[in-house]
Design an enzyme around this catalytic site. Structure first.
Site, PDB file in Angstrom:
ATOM      1  N   GLY B  69      43.949  43.946  42.613  1.00 57.09           N
ATOM      2  CA  GLY B  69      44.116  43.152  43.756  1.00 57.09           C
ATOM      3  C   GLY B  69      44.316  41.450  43.688  1.00 57.09           C
ATOM      4  O   GLY B  69      45.264  40.797  44.268  1.00 57.09           O
ATOM      5  N   SER B  70      43.603  41.058  42.756  1.00 56.17           N
ATOM      6  CA  SER B  70      43.485  39.723  42.400  1.00 56.17           C
ATOM      7  C   SER B  70      45.155  39.209  41.696  1.00 56.17           C
ATOM      8  O   SER B  70      45.580  38.106  42.132  1.00 56.17           O
ATOM      9  CB  SER B  70      42.563  39.125  41.278  1.00 56.17           C
ATOM     10  OG  SER B  70      41.231  39.551  41.928  1.00 56.17           O
ATOM     11  N   ASN B 149      36.937  41.004  53.821  1.00 58.71           N
ATOM     12  CA  ASN B 149      36.008  41.681  52.905  1.00 58.71           C
ATOM     13  C   ASN B 149      34.408  41.650  53.415  1.00 58.71           C
ATOM     14  O   ASN B 149      33.707  42.294  52.793  1.00 58.71           O
ATOM     15  CB  ASN B 149      36.360  41.349  51.626  1.00 58.71           C
ATOM     16  CG  ASN B 149      36.339  39.835  51.211  1.00 58.71           C
ATOM     17  OD1 ASN B 149      36.982  39.226  51.756  1.00 58.71           O
ATOM     18  ND2 ASN B 149      35.467  39.398  50.443  1.00 58.71           N
ATOM     19  N   GLN B 177      41.042  45.362  51.098  1.00 59.27           N
ATOM     20  CA  GLN B 177      40.064  46.221  51.942  1.00 59.27           C
ATOM     21  C   GLN B 177      40.656  46.979  53.033  1.00 59.27           C
ATOM     22  O   GLN B 177      39.858  47.845  53.680  1.00 59.27           O
ATOM     23  CB  GLN B 177      39.145  44.975  52.546  1.00 59.27           C
ATOM     24  CG  GLN B 177      38.254  44.198  51.704  1.00 59.27           C
ATOM     25  CD  GLN B 177      37.050  44.979  50.794  1.00 59.27           C
ATOM     26  OE1 GLN B 177      36.675  46.089  51.571  1.00 59.27           O
ATOM     27  NE2 GLN B 177      36.824  44.642  49.881  1.00 59.27           N
ATOM     28  N   SER B 197      44.234  47.103  45.983  1.00 59.35           N
ATOM     29  CA  SER B 197      43.486  47.372  44.606  1.00 59.35           C
ATOM     30  C   SER B 197      42.786  48.937  44.622  1.00 59.35           C
ATOM     31  O   SER B 197      42.110  49.130  45.519  1.00 59.35           O
ATOM     32  CB  SER B 197      42.482  46.468  44.629  1.00 59.35           C
ATOM     33  OG  SER B 197      41.825  46.292  43.247  1.00 59.35           O
ATOM     34  N   HIS B 199      40.285  50.313  42.983  1.00 58.92           N
ATOM     35  CA  HIS B 199      38.839  50.956  42.940  1.00 58.92           C
ATOM     36  C   HIS B 199      38.288  50.359  44.446  1.00 58.92           C
ATOM     37  O   HIS B 199      37.099  50.974  44.542  1.00 58.92           O
ATOM     38  CB  HIS B 199      38.208  49.830  42.136  1.00 58.92           C
ATOM     39  CG  HIS B 199      38.163  48.557  42.155  1.00 58.92           C
ATOM     40  ND1 HIS B 199      36.930  47.834  42.803  1.00 58.92           N
ATOM     41  CD2 HIS B 199      38.801  47.430  42.193  1.00 58.92           C
ATOM     42  CE1 HIS B 199      37.118  46.676  43.015  1.00 58.92           C
ATOM     43  NE2 HIS B 199      38.377  46.340  42.815  1.00 58.92           N
ATOM     44  N   THR B 235      52.861  47.443  29.355  1.00 60.07           N
ATOM     45  CA  THR B 235      52.785  49.001  29.222  1.00 60.07           C
ATOM     46  C   THR B 235      52.067  49.459  30.504  1.00 60.07           C
ATOM     47  O   THR B 235      50.951  49.130  30.790  1.00 60.07           O
ATOM     48  CB  THR B 235      52.074  49.411  27.966  1.00 60.07           C
ATOM     49  OG1 THR B 235      52.938  48.639  27.080  1.00 60.07           O
ATOM     50  CG2 THR B 235      52.159  50.929  27.841  1.00 60.07           C
ATOM     51  N   CYS B 323      31.642  38.848  44.418  1.00 58.45           N
ATOM     52  CA  CYS B 323      32.053  38.092  43.291  1.00 58.45           C
ATOM     53  C   CYS B 323      31.637  36.598  43.257  1.00 58.45           C
ATOM     54  O   CYS B 323      31.952  35.500  42.515  1.00 58.45           O
ATOM     55  CB  CYS B 323      33.636  38.144  42.780  1.00 58.45           C
ATOM     56  SG  CYS B 323      34.379  38.090  44.419  1.00 58.45           S
TER      57      CYS B 323
HETATM   58  C1  LIG Z   1      40.082  40.929  50.241  1.00 58.34           C
HETATM   59  C2  LIG Z   1      40.209  40.929  48.700  1.00 58.34           C
HETATM   60  N1  LIG Z   1      41.281  40.486  48.236  1.00 58.34           N
HETATM   61  C3  LIG Z   1      41.100  40.475  46.913  1.00 58.34           C
HETATM   62  C4  LIG Z   1      40.367  41.214  46.165  1.00 58.34           C
HETATM   63  C5  LIG Z   1      40.255  41.145  44.542  1.00 58.34           C
HETATM   64  O1  LIG Z   1      40.451  42.757  44.166  1.00 58.34           O
HETATM   65  P1  LIG Z   1      40.092  42.928  42.721  1.00 58.34           P
HETATM   66  O2  LIG Z   1      38.710  42.530  42.292  1.00 58.34           O
HETATM   67  O3  LIG Z   1      40.391  44.320  42.579  1.00 58.34           O
HETATM   68  O4  LIG Z   1      41.144  42.269  41.802  1.00 58.34           O
HETATM   69  C6  LIG Z   1      39.133  41.780  46.542  1.00 58.34           C
HETATM   70  C7  LIG Z   1      38.108  42.216  46.055  1.00 58.34           C
HETATM   71  O5  LIG Z   1      37.130  41.907  45.556  1.00 58.34           O
HETATM   72  C8  LIG Z   1      39.055  41.704  48.295  1.00 58.34           C
HETATM   73  O6  LIG Z   1      37.940  42.254  48.804  1.00 58.34           O
HETATM   74  C1  LIG Z   2      53.683  42.066  20.003  1.00 59.69           C
HETATM   75  C2  LIG Z   2      53.474  42.660  21.257  1.00 59.69           C
HETATM   76  N1  LIG Z   2      52.926  41.747  22.358  1.00 59.69           N
HETATM   77  C3  LIG Z   2      52.654  41.860  23.554  1.00 59.69           C
HETATM   78  C4  LIG Z   2      53.009  43.468  23.931  1.00 59.69           C
HETATM   79  C5  LIG Z   2      52.504  43.662  25.615  1.00 59.69           C
HETATM   80  O1  LIG Z   2      51.172  44.598  25.547  1.00 59.69           O
HETATM   81  P1  LIG Z   2      50.855  45.209  26.612  1.00 59.69           P
HETATM   82  O2  LIG Z   2      52.460  46.060  26.865  1.00 59.69           O
HETATM   83  O3  LIG Z   2      49.913  46.039  26.592  1.00 59.69           O
HETATM   84  O4  LIG Z   2      51.049  44.333  27.766  1.00 59.69           O
HETATM   85  C6  LIG Z   2      53.455  44.210  23.006  1.00 59.69           C
HETATM   86  C7  LIG Z   2      53.408  45.654  23.268  1.00 59.69           C
HETATM   87  O5  LIG Z   2      54.306  46.107  23.897  1.00 59.69           O
HETATM   88  C8  LIG Z   2      53.382  44.074  21.634  1.00 59.69           C
HETATM   89  O6  LIG Z   2      53.973  44.798  20.907  1.00 59.69           O
END
Ligand SMILES: Cc1ncc(COP(=O)(O)O)c(C=O)c1O
Ligand SMILES: Cc1ncc(COP(=O)(O)O)c(C=O)c1O
Lengths: 144, 390, 390, 144
Positions: B69-70, B149, B177, B197, B199, B235, B323
């Site tokens: 979410g963030s 939240n 939320q 988000s 979770h 990825t 948080c």
């Molecule tokens: C309203 C709201 N926005 C954003 C977030 C951020 O989500 P996350 O912690 O999954 O990045 C939260 C959770 O803490 C939230 O309650």
């Molecule tokens: C050298 C290099 N840097 C960065 C990345 C990016 O990683 P990710 O896809 O896990 O964000 C990769 C993978 O593709 C990589 O091989």
């Protein structure tokens, strides 16, 4: 997050309560920052020994535990010896505090000082090394 | 254990974990690869996208998977600001947003943008009038959370979105939320961008999404590889997106029923606490409220000590946002609805799930009564209050 | 199936998944919560941080968990640029970086920064001299990858870092392909910031980290909650970080042995292909090379058709970087080492793991021989070549 | 990513090879963009029917499959009818192509046109609707 000692003093705080007609009473902290501690002292006129020490605290787990520990540490000490009960002494006795909670132990130290100051003022004596505590509940209105 | 912190995070559901399992050790392929081994992971990611899109009344190619979410919030705000800075540099949000919005806005303020933080009323509602007043020709973006939240208040998103659109501004909503908790229709509700988000609705941690209407042309936030149609590099977290989509689907399958069930338990908690614990005040709107949220201020006591004592009774709750723990300031949300500091410090949030029973609620209220009593007997504020009112 | 695409992504190891399992449905708590239920998740996240720190010779509070390698790269570059823009606006990187670096640099160029892209030699090496020449008083950041994802070349990081430091610039390395594959010591190697990604070393997808030396004061990339000591917002992906740390630990426990084993298989592949398939050229440095990387150009044939035919024989390989598939241009890395377009189009990358056997290698070479033969018999380029050389 | 028909024509391409002394031959595409197709036609002088059509292709799976399908589609047609074998016809016959691979079918269409153009030029005839194909292998040097 808290040590076992902190949890013990939070769950079973020693010396909670009030003292009727205390020799000295002090309240420090303010509700804005989140913690308020009030300490009551019963002091022997002659020996200057702290017979009784009670507290009331509005605050987090650490605030309650440090208050509790602080009362334990000053009890039986003279008002001069009580000055040695620093925030560090309180923290050590509690097996430490999380970094964000260190201010609670400072408040406990201040609460003792405030109660001692009250006693000293009422009895027109001077306790060497004791300064007028700043952070008292009255600050709240000034700051807000 | 009675877990009443479902707004902080939730348990992954068995069906969700089951859906994820094949993609760790068995079909671990990178969905963008050419070989047939990658066909399945490619397909399940596409399916996950379509599943989520459908629930929102969006199109599959409007859903972009993120790391949570963030990240979605950061992406929406920063990339929109970047894309439209030549049109204007004014952004509107509210004072009760999550820090993922507020701190991003502060970052944008440091980079030449001007942000208006709308006030809310005592129930935490953003009034459409206040948005109308604040909006300007150079307003490029309005971001108002779908539901808060901490206090659970549900904002009038559809009206706020309409006002933003009338003024030619984009409308984003942080629905972290709300998504999979209450019905959301991005088209009907005038939403251009929406953050969620996994979770927060019994999906896995570390995965979220941003709904980005095809009408919105903004750049990337995480630059790099061509994943997510070139707009979010990295990825693809295959088990993560599969799990999130499964959780979303499950939530929507039983949504009406779950909402009813949760509202019954929620209201039981609210009613008993209101009636049985003196000097307790419900925070947030009593009606326009998330089905899972209960938030009270208990005067003369401090939240953390309540939490620890609840914990000792096997009850998990929170005081303000998880948080922000570690911070000394009381929650900005409680201050924004007008609570004085010392009362804000005594807030307790209980966020239930569909698993929470009436018995859980009763045990919680009984425990709470004893805890509040005990802490008040130790409170110098309560002592003063009693003396003053004698 | 013979999986030779471990540079794209890897299978999660059984021990890794096992380590993650308790944190989905059982201890799903948010590690920042007050109640004791959260103590374990808090502890395992701390432990994961310490584990990874130790492997790099860093401190626990220098490891920041992220959503993957791309995010880590974006964070390092964008936040460093932002933090030091008053000191200078010049950044140095290389022409063979991953797109997570290159596209981030392009973004920074659009925002007023100047980026120098260092050339590499025919083996893909960045020469310390070229960095010395390019570095300037207003250079704030040098970012050179530890090892290249396509051709496997390992860069002279320690020397490059020293040059950056001498000039007062920060040194970042994208170690996504190197961490947990070859030993890395951030202190000895003059590394201020290092990016890694869990799924490249048998950990889970969607989680990575940024090593940020305590000496480096830069801001956040994902703004919001106070997680990761206020520097990376977002609810911690507990199973993800636990799995990543476990995978890193396993990799380091057996690193020396694994490197030896992989180099033997790698060299067997390289030797047989070089000897048995005409007009095949090894890409990347023959010595300064990742233990798991084999990359050849086969003249007169095009990579994708080779991949499909390998797939039909049960072999998973790639042609250039997985995330660039869909693009028509041949890999920027192969062009940077000086290959003409039509030869670059015929590149095949085979990235092994510790599980790859000599038998797998032999089967792969035998299959490859037949495939290259077949495709050349269909190739107009080969027809012309044969006619010209008759 | 590819349809079964594409996979079939890639794995078992029809009409691969060369024609000795072809009536027309055309090569299109360039190695820079990644695909090269060469088409050989054997055309009956009188009926203008394409008796034989062979190809060689350097390119991806779609390039090979579209070449193969294109040769199948033009075989047996007159040179005038062969113009109707558009890239769309080739794609349809293959049950479609991924969006990023549509250019391969265009190349197949161009390859037929190039071979027909070669035939037309050599025989000094005009095929109505046929334009000189642009993208041939010679472009490579000019562009590079
Ligand atoms: C309203 C709201 N926005 C954003 C977030 C951020 O989500 P996350 O912690 O999954 O990045 C939260 C959770 O803490 C939230 O309650
Ligand atoms: C050298 C290099 N840097 C960065 C990345 C990016 O990683 P990710 O896809 O896990 O964000 C990769 C993978 O593709 C990589 O091989």
């Amino acid at each position: 997050m808290y040590s076992e000692k902190v949890m013990d003093h939070f769950s079973n705080p020693r010396n909670v309560g009030e003292i009727e007609n205390p020799s000295g009473v002090g309240t420090v902290g303010n509700a804005k920052c989140g913690d308020i501690m009030r300490m009551y002292l019963d002091i022997d006129e002659d020996t200057k020994i702290i017979n009784e020490c009670k507290f009331k605290t509005f605050g987090c787990g650490a605030a309650v535990a440090t208050s509790s520990m602080a009362t334990e540490l000053v009890k039986g000490k003279t008002i001069y010896e009580a000055l040695e009960v620093t925030n560090k002494a309180v923290m050590d006795a509690l097996d430490g505090l999380p970094a964000v909670k260190v201010h609670c132990s400072l408040l406990a130290e201040e609460a003792i000082h405030a109660a001692l100051w009250d006693y000293a003022e009422k009895h027109h004596i001077e306790i060497p090394g004791l300064k007028k505590p700043k952070n008292d509940i009255g600050d709240e209105e000034e700051e807000a | 254990m009675i877990y009443l912190d479902n707004a902080a995070t939730t348990a992954v559901k068995p069906e969700v974990l089951e859906a994820m399992m094949p993609y760790f050790m068995e079909n671990y392929s990178n969905p963008n690869s050419v070989y047939s081994f990658a066909q399945e992971s490619h397909k399940v990611v596409d399916d996950a996208r379509d599943t989520i899109a459908e629930l929102l009344h969006a199109k599959g190619n409007e859903i972009y998977f993120t790391g949570g979410g963030s990240e979605s919030d950061n992406w929406a705000l920063k990339a929109a600001a970047d894309a439209f800075s030549s049109k204007g540099k004014h952004i509107i949000t509210s004072k009760i947003e999550h820090h993922a919005i507020l701190h991003t806005c502060e970052f944008l303020e440091k980079h030449g943008f001007e942000v208006t933080y709308l006030d809310v009323d005592a129930n935490g509602l953003v009034s459409p009038e206040s948005l109308k007043t604040a909006i300007r020709p150079d307003t490029i973006l309005v971001s108002i959370m779908f539901a808060n939240n901490e206090i659970g208040t549900i904002e009038p998103i559809k009206e706020l979105g309409a006002i933003a659109h009338e003024a030619g501004a984009l409308f984003h909503t942080d629905a972290v939320q709300a998504f999979a908790h209450v019905p959301i229709d991005v088209q009907d509700m005038n939403i251009d961008m929406l953050s969620a988000s996994g979770h927060k609705f019994h999906g896995p941690k570390g995965v979220g999404f941003l709904y980005l209407s095809n009408k919105v042309k903004i750049g990337s936030f995480v630059h790099g590889g061509a994943q997510e149609r070139g707009r979010r590099a990295g990825t693809t977290n295959v088990p993560g997106v599969v799990g999130m989509a499964k959780a979303a689907k499950l939530a929507h399958e039983n949504m009406e029923e779950n909402i009813k069930k949760q509202i019954a338990v929620r209201n039981h908690l609210i009613d008993r606490i209101s009636q049985e614990i003196p000097y307790a005040k419900l925070n947030g709107d009593p009606e326009k409220r998330l089905p899972n949220n209960v938030n009270f201020c208990f005067r003369f006591v401090e939240g953390e000590s309540v939490l620890i004592m609840l914990d000792q009774k096997g009850i998990c709750a929170s005081s303000g946002s998880a948080c922000t723990s570690g911070s000394l300031d009381p929650s900005h949300v409680l201050l924004a609805i007008g609570l004085p500091h010392e009362i804000a410090h005594g807030s307790i949030r209980m966020t239930i799930s569909e698993e929470t029973t009436m018995e859980d609620a009763d045990y919680t209220v009984d425990s709470m009564k004893a805890i509040i009593d005990r802490l008040r007997s130790m409170s110098p504020l309560y002592e003063d209050f009693v003396k003053e009112n004698k």
